[in-house]
Design a protein around this motif. Structure first.
Motif, PDB file in Angstrom:
ATOM      1  N   PHE A   1       9.533  -7.339  -6.254  1.00 44.88           N
ATOM      2  CA  PHE A   1       9.054  -7.102  -7.572  1.00 44.88           C
ATOM      3  C   PHE A   1       9.021  -5.653  -8.055  1.00 44.88           C
TER       4      PHE A   1
ATOM      5  N   ILE B   1      -1.092 -11.547  -1.091  1.00 42.21           N
ATOM      6  CA  ILE B   1      -0.261 -10.994  -0.419  1.00 42.21           C
ATOM      7  C   ILE B   1       0.289 -11.895   0.668  1.00 42.21           C
TER       8      ILE B   1
ATOM      9  N   ARG C   1       7.645  -4.088  -2.179  1.00 41.92           N
ATOM     10  CA  ARG C   1       7.144  -5.057  -1.230  1.00 41.92           C
ATOM     11  C   ARG C   1       6.764  -4.486   0.160  1.00 41.92           C
TER      12      ARG C   1
ATOM     13  N   LEU D   1       4.808  -3.614   3.205  1.00 36.99           N
ATOM     14  CA  LEU D   1       3.728  -3.403   3.737  1.00 36.99           C
ATOM     15  C   LEU D   1       3.355  -2.098   4.316  1.00 36.99           C
TER      16      LEU D   1
ATOM     17  N   VAL E   1      -9.026  -2.192   7.891  1.00 37.62           N
ATOM     18  CA  VAL E   1      -8.341  -3.061   6.948  1.00 37.62           C
ATOM     19  C   VAL E   1      -7.175  -3.498   7.989  1.00 37.62           C
ATOM     20  N   LYS E   2      -6.635  -4.882   7.494  1.00 41.85           N
ATOM     21  CA  LYS E   2      -5.403  -5.531   8.043  1.00 41.85           C
ATOM     22  C   LYS E   2      -4.296  -4.845   7.346  1.00 41.85           C
TER      23      LYS E   2
ATOM     24  N   CYS F   1      -1.188  -5.452   7.608  1.00 41.75           N
ATOM     25  CA  CYS F   1      -0.227  -6.444   7.206  1.00 41.75           C
ATOM     26  C   CYS F   1      -0.675  -7.200   6.022  1.00 41.75           C
ATOM     27  N   THR F   2      -1.883  -7.004   5.330  1.00 44.25           N
ATOM     28  CA  THR F   2      -2.169  -7.548   4.323  1.00 44.25           C
ATOM     29  C   THR F   2      -2.525  -6.729   3.120  1.00 44.25           C
ATOM     30  N   MET F   3      -1.709  -5.587   3.097  1.00 46.88           N
ATOM     31  CA  MET F   3      -1.832  -4.566   2.081  1.00 46.88           C
ATOM     32  C   MET F   3      -0.526  -3.826   1.790  1.00 46.88           C
ATOM     33  N   LEU F   4      -0.205  -3.744   0.822  1.00 45.15           N
ATOM     34  CA  LEU F   4       0.914  -3.030   0.248  1.00 45.15           C
ATOM     35  C   LEU F   4       0.786  -1.579   0.635  1.00 45.15           C
TER      36      LEU F   4
ATOM     37  N   ALA G   1       2.121   0.834  -1.404  1.00 46.16           N
ATOM     38  CA  ALA G   1       1.627   1.296  -2.427  1.00 46.16           C
ATOM     39  C   ALA G   1       0.233   1.305  -2.735  1.00 46.16           C
ATOM     40  N   GLN G   2      -0.608   0.479  -2.188  1.00 43.82           N
ATOM     41  CA  GLN G   2      -2.137   0.074  -2.525  1.00 43.82           C
ATOM     42  C   GLN G   2      -2.814   1.348  -1.572  1.00 43.82           C
TER      43      GLN G   2
END
Lengths: 264, 153
Positions: free
Chosen positions: A4, A35, B20, B22, B57-58, B60-63, B65-66
């Motif tokens: 994306f 996510i 995309r 992670l 934080v986890k 695997c559940t954050m990009l 880029a974030q």
């Protein structure tokens, strides 16, 4: 995850412009639902708009008897906020019971409410406390916001800015949680407010709802005993491997009594 | 491809990666920091826990880029030369690992919990480690190690 285009606007104005130009885009708040959804390829948005860089969506304020929480405020921030603990301790406790510490460090109130997961905790707080959801377009009372399973009154391109919770006289939230996910199998928030008693139930049905019979009974006498003999109906409630509809109906009564008792 | 820049264990890094990507892939596959593990890949087990701007934080559940512009600490960033972090030392001392797969995430979560609860009770430690799973079920010694480390941090 499918590929994306990623956008990170720095202001609400920029974000609303981006989403207006591309209504198929997905808004990324804390990402604790989106996510995993993308990773499982259950969604394939061409564009993802990350709201994490917008300062005006963050923060907690107490204004004229209401706790106002920015949409991008993390659960952990609400749970540990001295202001929230003082004004609405039930809200801080509810936020502190979502997921686990790492999920609470990323998940946001705006994301949770916009997602309207049938087993999420925040919808019970919004509906039970009679919150107002402020968006980029208008203000929506919680009573009109949650319209179904993963459905809300939000229109295309509408972004939640903040949620205002009027402080109740007293309130408490009790949930019977799934021990693995800590989502509510049934969660009940009971609040005695300036406009009467409100009882909001999450986890039990396709969407959070008010148990009006219990509200009427508690309006006459605010004590756990006032709910004796009152049974929630199993018709239309969720049933899965964790709990049947009948069991959920029973839990609504148990959690409601516990919440009234916890109000003190 | 977006350029993602952040500070990882005190060093500034910058890579062009797919949006995309992670955070855990960025750390493991682009920076070769393989101390951060992927266990369940579904936000439940906590093997991938790192600190982003001081909070666990986890990853695997954050990009990635974030985390652009953020300061990230992984298990590799804890020791000072040969001197282990007090939490690592306590895990070694109290035999708080068997296979060791969950250990990096456990240690990163445990450091965050001690920061927020400087003198945690056993009950607090067990509650705060809800987001980390040890399939060897070595929780008893993990709790002992966290309690001991809290006294030395």
């Amino acid at each position: 995850m499918y590929a994306f285009n990623y956008h990170r606007p720095g202001s609400l104005a920029e974000a609303t412009k981006l989403i207006a130009a591309n209504t198929e885009a997905k808004l990324l708040a804390g990402g604790q639902t989106l996510i995993p959804t993308l990773k499982q390829r259950l969604a394939q948005p061409g564009d993802v708009i990350d709201l994490g860089g917008i300062a005006e969506l963050k923060g907690i304020k107490v204004e004229g008897g209401s706790v106002v929480i920015g949409a991008m405020t993390r659960h952990g921030e609400v749970a540990s906020s001295a202001e929230v603990k003082k004004a609405i301790p039930a809200l801080a406790a509810l936020a502190g019971g979502i997921g686990d510490p790492q999920v609470r460090n990323l998940g946001t109130i705006g994301g949770s409410i916009a997602n309207s997961d049938p087993a999420a905790d925040y919808p019970a707080a919004a509906l039970g406390l009679g919150a107002t959801i402020h968006t980029s377009k208008r203000q929506i009372p919680a009573d009109k916001f949650f319209t179904g399973m993963f459905e809300t009154a939000l229109e295309e391109g509408e972004i939640i800015v903040k949620v205002a919770f009027p402080a109740p006289k007293r309130a408490a939230y009790q949930k019977f949680e799934n021990p693995a996910s800590r989502y509510a199998i049934v969660g009940v928030l009971v609040a005695e407010t300036a406009n009467g008693v409100r009882v909001a139930v999450t986890g039990a049905a396709p969407s959070v709802f008010r148990w009006t019979e219990a509200e009427a009974a508690l309006g006459k006498s605010f004590a756990a005993g006032a709910l004796d003999g009152l049974k929630a109906k199993a018709d239309g409630l969720n049933a899965d491997i964790h709990a049947s509809a009948e069991y959920r109906a029973h839990l609504i009564g148990v959690m409601a009594r516990r919440a009234v008792a916890a109000c003190g | 491809m977006p350029t993602v820049s952040m500070t990882v264990n005190g060093k500034t890094v910058s890579r062009d990666v797919e949006a995309r990507t992670l955070l855990v892939q960025f750390l493991r596959e682009h920076l070769n920091l393989t101390g951060t593990h992927v266990g369940c890949d579904t936000s439940q087990c906590g093997a991938c826990v790192v600190h982003v701007d001081g909070r666990s934080v986890k990853s695997c559940t954050m990009l990635a880029a974030q985390a652009n512009g953020a300061s990230v600490t992984t298990i590799e960033g804890l020791a000072q030369g040969d001197k282990l972090h007090p939490m690592q030392e306590a895990f070694r001392e109290h035999h708080a690992l068997q296979c060791g797969f969950c250990t990096p995430g456990m240690i990163m979560s445990a450091i965050d919990l001690v920061k927020r609860n400087p003198n945690p009770s056993e009950e607090t430690i067990r509650h705060e480690l809800e987001g980390n799973i040890c399939r060897c079920t070595g929780y008893h010694n993990i709790v002992k190690a966290v309690k001991a480390a809290a006294a030395n941090m």
